[in-house]
Design an enzyme around this catalytic site. Structure first.
Site, mmCIF file in Angstrom:
data_model
loop_
_atom_site.group_PDB
_atom_site.id
_atom_site.type_symbol
_atom_site.label_atom_id
_atom_site.label_comp_id
_atom_site.label_asym_id
_atom_site.label_seq_id
_atom_site.Cartn_x
_atom_site.Cartn_y
_atom_site.Cartn_z
ATOM 1 N N HIS A 46 63.234 67.728 34.480
ATOM 2 C CA HIS A 46 62.346 66.662 34.955
ATOM 3 C C HIS A 46 61.007 67.284 35.351
ATOM 4 O O HIS A 46 60.954 68.451 35.769
ATOM 5 C CB HIS A 46 62.941 65.967 36.177
ATOM 6 C CG HIS A 46 64.131 65.122 35.867
ATOM 7 N ND1 HIS A 46 64.518 64.078 36.668
ATOM 8 C CD2 HIS A 46 65.031 65.161 34.845
ATOM 9 C CE1 HIS A 46 65.590 63.508 36.169
ATOM 10 N NE2 HIS A 46 65.928 64.149 35.063
ATOM 11 N N GLU A 48 59.165 66.941 37.952
ATOM 12 C CA GLU A 48 59.129 67.430 39.335
ATOM 13 C C GLU A 48 59.831 68.773 39.467
ATOM 14 O O GLU A 48 59.335 69.692 40.128
ATOM 15 C CB GLU A 48 59.806 66.444 40.300
ATOM 16 C CG GLU A 48 59.242 65.051 40.284
ATOM 17 C CD GLU A 48 60.015 64.124 39.353
ATOM 18 O OE1 GLU A 48 60.189 64.446 38.152
ATOM 19 O OE2 GLU A 48 60.456 63.072 39.815
ATOM 20 N N CYS A 76 64.051 60.845 41.225
ATOM 21 C CA CYS A 76 65.485 60.556 41.242
ATOM 22 C C CYS A 76 66.153 61.364 42.360
ATOM 23 O O CYS A 76 65.497 62.127 43.068
ATOM 24 C CB CYS A 76 66.093 60.921 39.892
ATOM 25 S SG CYS A 76 66.122 62.705 39.577
ATOM 26 N N CYS A 79 65.611 65.227 41.971
ATOM 27 C CA CYS A 79 64.243 65.654 42.273
ATOM 28 C C CYS A 79 63.892 65.447 43.744
ATOM 29 O O CYS A 79 63.245 66.304 44.350
ATOM 30 C CB CYS A 79 63.268 64.921 41.369
ATOM 31 S SG CYS A 79 63.470 65.374 39.618
#
Length: 147
Positions: A46, A48, A76, A79
């Site tokens: 991801h 992040e 999410c 993260c």
């Protein structure tokens, strides 16, 4: 957030979900990243997570104190957990995520007082621009028969 949107566009240009993230400390760009889940066939790639890893490497410390993370979509659970664990004091995100948002929408991990660190959160910055990129990407994916 404009830099994070540029990262989102880079992800989209490579066929990945258009989510971008940047980390800034004292008005200086420390790290930037975009989603690479599809590109790298890696479920944890991801934006992040990649930005946090790059920032820690750049700063030589896992504690990202004094940093601000800008991300185009509400983080999410994974993260949000990494944001808390890396001690990032401030998070600014664009669009909310009704399906997986773990900062404000489904969960509130960044402000949970049971954890050893809380994060100052601001949301909605350029939310429409962030959301439109995702809407266009997924419409194109559906048109190609992808889910």
């Amino acid at each position: 957030m404009r830099l994070a949107l540029e990262q989102a566009d880079a992800a989209s240009a490579q066929g990945d979900v258009p989510i971008g993230a940047v980390i800034v400390r004292q008005n200086e760009l420390v790290a930037r990243a975009y989603n690479r889940r599809i590109i790298d066939a890696n479920p944890v790639a991801h934006a992040e997570m990649l930005a946090i890893q790059a920032a820690a490497k750049s700063l030589g410390d896992w504690r990202l104190t004094g940093c601000t993370l800008y991300v185009t979509l509400e983080p999410c659970c994974m993260c949000a957990g990494a944001i808390v664990l890396s001690r990032i004091p401030r998070l600014i995100y664009g669009a909310g995520d009704a399906k997986a948002g773990a900062v404000d929408t489904l969960y509130q991990l960044c402000s949970d007082s049971r954890l050893n660190h809380q994060v100052e959160v601001s949301s909605g910055l350029l939310a429409e621009e962030c959301s439109q990129r995702l809407t266009r990407f997924f419409a194109a994916q559906r048109a190609l028969g992808k889910k």
